[in-house]
Design a protein around this motif. Structure first.
Motif, PDB file in Angstrom:
ATOM      1  N   TYR A 151       4.308  -0.898   8.790  1.00  0.00           N
ATOM      2  CA  TYR A 151       4.573   0.458   8.305  1.00  0.00           C
ATOM      3  C   TYR A 151       6.057   0.655   8.016  1.00  0.00           C
ATOM      4  O   TYR A 151       6.930   0.211   8.760  1.00  0.00           O
ATOM      5  N   TYR A 162       0.855  -1.183   0.000  1.00  0.00           N
ATOM      6  CA  TYR A 162       0.000   0.000   0.000  1.00  0.00           C
ATOM      7  C   TYR A 162       0.893   1.236   0.000  1.00  0.00           C
ATOM      8  O   TYR A 162       1.614   1.490   0.965  1.00  0.00           O
ATOM      9  N   TYR A 181       2.725  -1.316   4.311  1.00  0.00           N
ATOM     10  CA  TYR A 181       2.143   0.020   4.154  1.00  0.00           C
ATOM     11  C   TYR A 181       3.311   0.994   4.091  1.00  0.00           C
ATOM     12  O   TYR A 181       3.998   1.209   5.089  1.00  0.00           O
ATOM     13  N   TYR A 216      -6.592   0.173   8.943  1.00  0.00           N
ATOM     14  CA  TYR A 216      -5.444  -0.493   8.320  1.00  0.00           C
ATOM     15  C   TYR A 216      -4.551  -1.199   9.336  1.00  0.00           C
ATOM     16  O   TYR A 216      -3.702  -2.011   8.962  1.00  0.00           O
TER      17      TYR A 216
END
Length: 244
Positions: free
Chosen positions: A78, A56, A102, A71
């Motif tokens: 992340y 993402y 992400y 999310y």
């Protein structure tokens, strides 16, 4: 499997995401607050349930605490892009383990010169990503500036679909640049296949839709000598709520 997206406004039929969505490309156009993230998150859930890894890409370059809670499930990893060796090592480790990623990205990392490929583009062309990942491209705010300045990205997108196994989802606001005939042709090619009618979407109509309501269009699978028809419906997307 979390395949329900919502329902058709004109009937009682359920709107489900199907396996073809893993390989076809999806373009989500909607104003801020209209439900782009909600729809993308539902598509992401389906991709995850299909045992396909997801990348993402958040071009708003969000801090981790700014990202919506929906999310931040057990699949949330992340990372923020930069050009350092430390980033590359961390990123390679995530890809090698097929982890869902992400990634916050400052689009200024793209090259603004036609003959120079940026390190960001090289990163997105990682063989592990192309072979195993479904991509999401989210929140490019200044669309006109993005497409005129970042030629590196444009050239990348034009051959991108020939390189990767799975499809992608692209989220954007219905900026006036989408009414530009050249851009319409580009997005028609990337997301729907060649289409003779450049008015297959009208951004002015998109702006009038209430939250989580979308003008849903898809190309039929019927085999014909010509390009298949595009079917259109108004759909209401279910709100996805995730609790820690």
């Amino acid at each position: 499997m979390r395949n329900r997206l919502g329902k058709y406004v004109s009937s009682i039929n359920t709107l489900n995401v199907e396996e073809r969505a893993l390989y076809c490309n999806t373009l989500i156009l909607a104003e801020e607050g209209a439900g782009k993230t909600n729809l993308a998150c539902r598509i992401r859930n389906y991709v995850i349930d299909s045992n396909v890894a997801t990348l993402y890409l958040d071009f708003s370059n969000s801090e981790e605490h700014e990202i919506e809670i929906r999310y931040k499930d057990e699949n949330f990893n992340y990372i923020r892009f930069d050009e350092s060796d430390e980033f590359q090592a961390e990123f390679d480790a995530l890809v090698s383990q097929n982890k869902h990623i992400y990634m916050a990205v400052d689009p200024n990392y793209f090259s603004n010169k036609r003959d120079i490929t940026s390190k960001l583009t090289f990163t997105l062309q990682h063989k592990g990503l192309l072979a195993n990942y479904y991509y999401f491209f989210h929140d490019i705010e200044n669309l006109n500036g993005f497409y005129t300045k970042f030629e590196d990205f444009l050239l990348y997108m034009l051959n991108f679909l020939n390189l990767k196994k799975y499809g992608l989802t692209f989220l954007a606001q219905p900026h006036s640049s989408f009414e530009n005939p050249q851009l319409k042709l580009l997005f028609t090619f990337l997301y729907l296949g060649k289409c003779s009618n450049l008015e297959y979407f009208n951004t002015a109509n998109l702006k009038k839709l209430p939250k989580n309501r979308f003008f849903y269009q898809y190309r039929t699978n019927y085999h014909t000598l010509l390009f298949n028809d595009i079917k259109s419906n108004i759909v209401q997307i279910d709100e996805y709520l995730f609790k820690e």
